[in-house]
Structures are given as structure tokens and as C-alpha cells.
Design a protein around this motif. Structure first.
Motif, short mmCIF file in Angstrom:
data_model
loop_
_atom_site.label_atom_id
_atom_site.label_comp_id
_atom_site.label_asym_id
_atom_site.label_seq_id
_atom_site.Cartn_x
_atom_site.Cartn_y
_atom_site.Cartn_z
N GLU A 155 121.97 115.17 56.89
CA GLU A 155 122.12 113.72 56.61
C GLU A 155 122.57 113.47 55.12
OE1 GLU A 155 118.43 111.91 57.70
OE2 GLU A 155 117.72 112.24 55.72
N ASN A 157 122.26 110.40 52.62
CA ASN A 157 121.49 109.03 52.48
C ASN A 157 122.38 108.14 51.56
OD1 ASN A 157 119.68 106.91 51.34
ND2 ASN A 157 118.22 108.07 52.26
N ARG A 158 122.80 107.14 51.96
CA ARG A 158 123.66 106.24 50.83
C ARG A 158 122.78 104.93 50.59
NH1 ARG A 158 127.26 108.31 54.69
NH2 ARG A 158 129.13 109.55 53.70
N THR A 162 122.08 105.85 56.14
CA THR A 162 121.95 107.23 56.34
C THR A 162 122.88 107.88 57.60
OG1 THR A 162 119.84 107.04 55.65
CG2 THR A 162 120.19 108.99 56.79
N THR A 164 124.11 111.16 59.75
CA THR A 164 123.86 112.51 60.35
C THR A 164 125.10 113.22 60.73
OG1 THR A 164 121.52 111.73 60.87
CG2 THR A 164 122.39 113.99 61.69
#
Length: 207
Positions: A155, A157-158, A162, A164
Motif C-alpha cells: 500500500e 499512504n498519501r 491509501t 493498495t
């Protein structure tokens, strides 16, 4: 009364017995040698030897060796994919350096392509967190050549978002000298290639 002819006859008879005994002994020795050679060859095919830390010789069955190879190969692949894809702005240089020890120039080529595409610059610029969730590898052996297919779920994460992804990669494995701690399994990934990368749903991530 014994004659010279009788002595010669007895001598010939004795010589015949001696020759017969020698032939029987030679045949028995040859048969035993062939049996020992066959047994030794058969045992050599089913056993290998390793040196223990105290210098003693430890017999290992080849079947066990293959089982151990599979375990080490899977561990090697998991270690590589973890280092190569489980990265963030604070550890990516250290992780990638460790990953490059586990593969040959084909891994380095993938790394350079990612670098040229700006993958690591975006990691720094946006403080992205890329986390590996699952690594599944399948190893196939054919004529002494080992190939693998690995599916890596990770994944990105921004911050508030998030995503995947599922990555399928392939390659081969060859034996090299162990190098602690850089390459503890004594394996090297070759012909590495990222085949497919697709975004997955949150449901597939939870499975």
C-alpha cells in the motif's frame, strides 16, 4: 616305492589347487570391490556432507538439502521484496542498498529505471509511505534451474488517501557464496522483471 613320476604328479596336483585357490580369492575380492563401489556410489548420490563448527563431518541427504533450499529461497525472496518495496522517505536509500546485494544487474536495472521515472523523488517530495502487506512466492525447478513468480501486495499512504497495489514479478535464482550480513542465504536473483502492477480494492487487501 615312490617314483619320480609320482612326485611330479603330486606337485602338479598341488599347483592346481594353489591356482584354483588364487582364482577363487581373486574372484571373491573383485566381487566385493564391485559391491563396495556400487554401495559407495549409491550413498554418494543420496548424501552430501557439511562441516560443523567443530570440524566434524555431518551427512546430509540431498532430499533434505532441496527442502532447505526451498526454505532459504523463499526467505531470500521475501527479504528482497521487503527491502525493495517496503520504503519511505527515511529508509529507502538504506533498504535499496540492502536489496541490491540480493540480486544481479537485472535488479539494478529495475532500480535505475524507477529512479529515472522519479519514483524516489516523489517519495521524498510527498513524504509517501510504501508498506508491504504480503509476499507470496512460487519456486519452480527445471534441469537444475530455479525460477520464481512472486506476488507482492503493498500500500502507498498519501496522508488521507491509501491505495493498495498488486505487483507480480519474475526471475531466477542462482547459488553464490554466502556473505554475512549482506547475502546470508547465498542466493542471487537474476533476470528480475516486474511483469504487472495493478491497483486493487480494499477488500482484496484484507484477504
Amino acid at each position: 616305492m615312490k617314483t619320480p613320476y609320482q612326485n611330479i604328479y603330486n606337485l602338479i596336483k598341488l599347483n592346481r589347487l594353489i591356482v584354483l585357490a588364487v582364482v577363487v580369492c581373486a574372484f571373491t575380492t573383485s566381487t566385493f570391490s564391485v559391491w563396495m563401489a556400487f554401495t559407495t556410489h549409491k550413498n554418494a548420490l543420496n548424501h552430501a556432507f557439511a562441516i560443523n563448527t567443530d570440524g566434524s563431518v555431518i551427512p546430509l541427504k540431498l532430499v533434505t538439502q532441496k527442502e532447505n533450499f526451498t526454505v532459504e529461497a523463499l526467505s531470500h525472496l521475501e527479504l528482497f521484496h521487503t527491502y525493495f518495496y517496503n520504503i519511505d522517505a527515511s529508509n529507502y536509500e538504506r533498504h535499496l542498498q540492502k536489496a541490491l546485494w540480493l540480486g544481479n544487474s537485472s535488479v539494478d536495472n529495475v532500480y535505475r529505471q524507477k529512479k529515472a521515472d522519479g519514483v524516489y523523488n516523489r517519495l521524498l517530495q510527498y513524504s509517501l509511505l510504501q508498506k508491504v502487506l504480503r509476499i507470496d512466492s512460487r519456486i519452480t525447478e527445471s534441469n537444475g534451474t530455479y525460477t520464481f513468480i512472486t506476488t507482492t501486495i503493498f500500500e502507498i499512504n498519501r496522508g488521507s488517501i491509501t491505495d493498495t497495489y498488486e505487483l507480480v514479478s519474475t526471475g531466477s535464482l542462482i547459488l553464490v557464496d554466502r556473505n554475512f550480513p549482506n547475502n546470508p542465504h547465498g542466493l542471487l536473483i537474476t533476470d528480475y522483471f516486474e511483469n504487472t502492477l495493478k491497483k486493487t480494492s480494499n477488500e482484496s487487501r484484507k484477504k
